[in-house]
Design a protein around this motif. Structure first.
Motif, PDB file in Angstrom:
ATOM      1  N   THR A  67       0.844  -1.197   0.000  1.00  0.00           N
ATOM      2  CA  THR A  67       0.000   0.000   0.000  1.00  0.00           C
ATOM      3  C   THR A  67       0.879   1.247   0.000  1.00  0.00           C
ATOM      4  O   THR A  67       0.646   2.187  -0.756  1.00  0.00           O
ATOM      5  CB  THR A  67      -0.913   0.027   1.256  1.00  0.00           C
ATOM      6  OG1 THR A  67      -1.583  -1.223   1.333  1.00  0.00           O
ATOM      7  CG2 THR A  67      -1.909   1.151   1.205  1.00  0.00           C
ATOM      8  N   PHE A  73      -5.339   4.664  -8.760  1.00  0.00           N
ATOM      9  CA  PHE A  73      -4.685   3.367  -8.923  1.00  0.00           C
ATOM     10  C   PHE A  73      -5.329   2.598 -10.063  1.00  0.00           C
ATOM     11  O   PHE A  73      -4.662   1.923 -10.825  1.00  0.00           O
ATOM     12  CB  PHE A  73      -4.724   2.597  -7.608  1.00  0.00           C
ATOM     13  CG  PHE A  73      -3.930   3.314  -6.584  1.00  0.00           C
ATOM     14  CD1 PHE A  73      -2.555   3.153  -6.517  1.00  0.00           C
ATOM     15  CD2 PHE A  73      -4.527   4.236  -5.740  1.00  0.00           C
ATOM     16  CE1 PHE A  73      -1.795   3.881  -5.625  1.00  0.00           C
ATOM     17  CE2 PHE A  73      -3.773   4.959  -4.832  1.00  0.00           C
ATOM     18  CZ  PHE A  73      -2.407   4.781  -4.779  1.00  0.00           C
ATOM     19  N   ARG A 107       2.272   7.234  -6.632  1.00  0.00           N
ATOM     20  CA  ARG A 107       1.294   8.217  -7.108  1.00  0.00           C
ATOM     21  C   ARG A 107       1.470   9.574  -6.419  1.00  0.00           C
ATOM     22  O   ARG A 107       0.574  10.397  -6.436  1.00  0.00           O
ATOM     23  CB  ARG A 107      -0.134   7.734  -6.839  1.00  0.00           C
ATOM     24  CG  ARG A 107      -0.489   6.381  -7.405  1.00  0.00           C
ATOM     25  CD  ARG A 107      -0.407   6.390  -8.931  1.00  0.00           C
ATOM     26  NE  ARG A 107      -1.126   5.282  -9.535  1.00  0.00           N
ATOM     27  CZ  ARG A 107      -0.675   4.036  -9.629  1.00  0.00           C
ATOM     28  NH1 ARG A 107       0.493   3.696  -9.128  1.00  0.00           N
ATOM     29  NH2 ARG A 107      -1.396   3.098 -10.229  1.00  0.00           N
ATOM     30  N   TYR A 126       2.462   1.725  -3.408  1.00  0.00           N
ATOM     31  CA  TYR A 126       1.440   2.233  -4.329  1.00  0.00           C
ATOM     32  C   TYR A 126       1.293   3.742  -4.147  1.00  0.00           C
ATOM     33  O   TYR A 126       1.268   4.510  -5.091  1.00  0.00           O
ATOM     34  CB  TYR A 126       0.068   1.621  -4.014  1.00  0.00           C
ATOM     35  CG  TYR A 126      -0.253   0.302  -4.679  1.00  0.00           C
ATOM     36  CD1 TYR A 126      -0.032   0.084  -6.026  1.00  0.00           C
ATOM     37  CD2 TYR A 126      -0.856  -0.707  -3.937  1.00  0.00           C
ATOM     38  CE1 TYR A 126      -0.376  -1.125  -6.615  1.00  0.00           C
ATOM     39  CE2 TYR A 126      -1.201  -1.927  -4.516  1.00  0.00           C
ATOM     40  CZ  TYR A 126      -0.957  -2.125  -5.857  1.00  0.00           C
ATOM     41  OH  TYR A 126      -1.304  -3.298  -6.422  1.00  0.00           O
ATOM     42  N   LEU A 130      -7.618   2.048  -4.305  1.00  0.00           N
ATOM     43  CA  LEU A 130      -6.332   1.407  -4.041  1.00  0.00           C
ATOM     44  C   LEU A 130      -6.483  -0.086  -3.730  1.00  0.00           C
ATOM     45  O   LEU A 130      -5.728  -0.918  -4.220  1.00  0.00           O
ATOM     46  CB  LEU A 130      -5.631   2.113  -2.879  1.00  0.00           C
ATOM     47  CG  LEU A 130      -4.211   1.634  -2.587  1.00  0.00           C
ATOM     48  CD1 LEU A 130      -3.337   2.809  -2.205  1.00  0.00           C
ATOM     49  CD2 LEU A 130      -4.167   0.593  -1.485  1.00  0.00           C
TER      50      LEU A 130
END
Lengths: 190, 285
Positions: free
Chosen positions: A154, B274, A161, A157, B233
Motif C-alpha cells: 500500500t 490506482f 502516485r 502504491y 487502491l
C-alpha cells in the motif's frame, strides 16, 4: 428457589447505568428484534452479534460485553442506529463500550488489539503535530503491531502516485492542541 | 457564496484529488473557499472511539476558528464533515457541554455557523445553474453514486436520506452522466478497518464493486477519502487476493463535475488514481 446475590445485581445495575450515561442512549428500550445484526456489514466477522452485545448491556454483563471483539470491529457506520425501531443509537452504545474497554485496557484479541493500536497511533500523531501524519502513523503502527512490512505494498502504491508525504505539516499553535489533550485528561481525572 | 474550508489531513496525500478538484470546481462556479487558518485534525474515528470530550474539543477548535470569520464551514472529507457536524449538533443543543468544551479549547465557540459537506455546497449552486455551466456533458457515462456512511448517517447530520439518497445522482445528471440503479449506495466500505483488519474490508469492498459492475456502471463516484482509498487502491489488492477482475475507476464526484464544466483536467489529478482513468479521460476530457 435459587439465591440471588444482591451485590452482583447492584454491579449489574451500575454497568447498565454507566453505559446509558456515557452513550446517552436508552439501552433498556431494545426489544431484541435483531434488525441491527441483520443490517450490520461487519457482523460476519464479529464474535458476538450486535443485538447480543445490546442484550449483554441490558443484563449488566460487564465482563462479557467489554471483552468481545465486536465493540472494536464496529465501524460506526450507524446502519443499526437508523434502522432501530426503538430509536436506540447502537453505534453510540458501541462507542461508549469501546471507550470504557479502552480505558481498562481490555483489547485482547488480535483484531481488537489492532484497532486499538491504530487509534492510539492516530491520536499520538495529533498530539504531536495537531494533524495526522499518514506516513509516520502507518510506520509506527506496523512496527508496534510486530508486522513491519504490513501494508508495504500500500505504501509503495501511494509513493508511486505522489500520495505519501514525508514532510510533517504541523498546526502552528500547538500550545492550543496540547492544551486540549491536557485539559481533557485533567477533567477526566477529577 | 463564500465558505470556511476545512481540507482535512489527507488533502495533500491520499485525498489530493478531492482537494484539488473541489477547489478547482468551486473556483469555476464562483464559490469562494477560505481555508480555516491553522486548523487541526478533527480526531476522526480514533478520537470518538477513545474519548468523547476529546473528540468534541478537537472538532470544536476548528469550528471556533471558523466562527471568528462568520462563515459557514464546508469540509471536503466526509469523515471530517461527520465529525465537525456531529460536534456542532451536540454542542448546539447542550449549553453545559458547550461550556465544558470551551473550557477545554480556551476558545469561545457558540455553535452558530452551519457545517456543510461538499455535495451540499455544489448542490446549493442550483440544478439549473449547474446545468447551464456544463459545456462538456458526460453523455453516456454510467456512474454508480456511492455515498458510504458518513454523509447520510447518523440522522442528526445526514445530508440526504440514509437508505435512498439522490443528491449525488442529481449533480451527475446535471453533468450529463447517467446514474445507475444499484444496491450498495450506502453500504459501509469498512473505512479505517482497512489498516487494522484488512481482510474484513476486502469482503465489504468486493461486494460493493461487484454490485456496481453488475448494474452496468462504467465507474463509481464518491465523496469520501476513506471510501476512495478502499475502493480504488484496494481494488488491485482485491483482484489479487480474491482472484477477481474488477476494473472500475473510482472518482471523486468533484472530478467529474470539473470535467463537465470544462475545468483543466490537469488540475483534477486524474493520473494519481490506482485504477486507470484513461479511457474515461480520453472520452470526456
Amino acid at each position: 428457589m435459587s439465591a440471588i446475590n444482591l451485590t452482583t445485581t447492584l454491579k449489574h445495575e451500575q454497568f447498565i447505568e454507566q453505559v446509558s450515561r456515557e452513550s446517552g442512549q436508552p439501552v433498556q428500550q431494545c426489544y431484541q428484534c435483531g434488525k441491527c445484526t441483520a443490517g450490520c456489514p461487519i457482523a460476519f466477522s464479529m464474535d458476538v452479534p450486535p443485538n447480543r452485545v445490546m442484550r449483554m448491556v441490558q443484563l449488566g454483563l460487564r465482563e462479557t460485553a467489554l471483552s468481545c471483539n465486536s465493540i472494536w470491529l464496529c465501524a460506526y457506520c450507524s446502519t443499526c442506529s437508523v434502522r432501530c425501531p426503538k430509536n436506540v443509537n447502537l453505534a453510540q452504545v458501541m462507542d461508549a463500550l469501546r471507550i470504557i474497554a479502552g480505558k481498562e485496557k481490555r483489547a485482547k484479541t488480535a483484531r481488537a488489539r489492532h484497532v486499538e493500536l491504530f487509534n492510539r497511533n492516530f491520536l499520538n500523531s495529533i498530539r504531536r503535530y495537531g494533524r495526522l501524519h499518514e506516513f509516520e502513523t502507518m510506520t509506527m503502527y506496523n512496527l508496534k503491531s510486530g508486522q513491519p512490512f504490513k501494508n508495504a505494498d500500500t505504501g509503495l502504491y501511494m509513493l508511486s502516485r505522489g500520495k505519501l508525504k514525508f514532510l510533517i505539516q504541523k498546526t502552528s499553535q500547538m500550545d492550543q492542541v496540547k492544551q486540549i489533550f491536557a485539559r481533557v485528561k485533567e477533567l477526566e481525572e477529577k | 457564496m463564500k465558505f470556511s474550508y476545512y481540507p482535512g489531513c489527507c488533502y495533500e496525500t491520499s485525498a489530493r484529488e478531492y482537494d484539488m478538484s473541489s477547489q478547482a470546481v468551486c473556483k469555476k462556479l464562483g464559490i469562494e473557499l477560505e481555508e480555516i487558518e491553522d486548523w487541526n485534525c478533527c480526531g476522526s474515528t480514533a478520537a470518538h472511539s477513545t474519548n468523547h470530550l476529546l473528540a468534541l474539543s478537537l472538532s470544536a477548535r476548528n469550528l471556533a476558528l471558523a466562527e471568528q470569520k462568520g462563515l459557514d464551514v464546508v469540509a471536503a472529507c466526509a469523515a471530517c464533515y461527520q465529525r465537525l457536524a456531529v460536534a456542532r449538533h451536540e454542542l448546539n443543543g447542550d449549553p453545559d457541554l458547550l461550556a465544558r468544551v470551551n473550557s477545554v479549547t480556551g476558545l469561545p465557540y457558540t455553535a452558530s455557523q452551519r457545517v456543510l459537506s461538499m455535495p451540499e455546497v455544489i448542490a446549493s449552486y442550483g440544478v439549473d445553474n449547474l446545468r447551464a455551466r456544463v459545456n462538456k456533458p458526460l453523455t453516456g457515462l454510467k456512474i454508480a453514486a456511492y455515498y458510504g456512511c458518513l454523509l447520510v448517517r447518523p440522522r442528526s447530520i445526514q445530508i440526504d436520506d440514509e437508505e435512498n439518497p439522490h443528491i449525488l445522482e442529481q449533480i451527475m445528471e446535471c453533468c450529463g452522466a447517467q446514474p445507475v440503479d444499484w444496491h450498495y449506495q450506502t453500504e459501509c466500505c469498512g473505512a479505517g478497518l482497512g489498516i487494522s483488519n484488512e481482510d474484513i474490508v476486502f469482503k465489504l469492498v468486493a461486494d460493493i464493486l461487484e454490485d456496481a459492475a453488475a448494474n452496468g456502471a462504467d465507474c463509481i463516484i464518491c465523496a469520501c477519502p476513506l471510501c476512495h482509498f478502499n475502493l480504488d487502491l484496494r481494488q488491485a489488492k482485491i483482484n489479487k487476493k480474491l482472484k477477481q477482475k474488477f476494473n472500475l475507476p473510482v472518482f471523486y464526484f468533484t472530478q467529474l463535475v470539473g470535467l463537465a464544466t470544462g475545468v483543466n483536467p490537469a488540475v483534477l489529478s486524474l493520473h494519481t488514481h490506482f485504477i486507470n482513468t484513461k479511457t474515461i479521460k480520453r472520452k470526456y476530457a
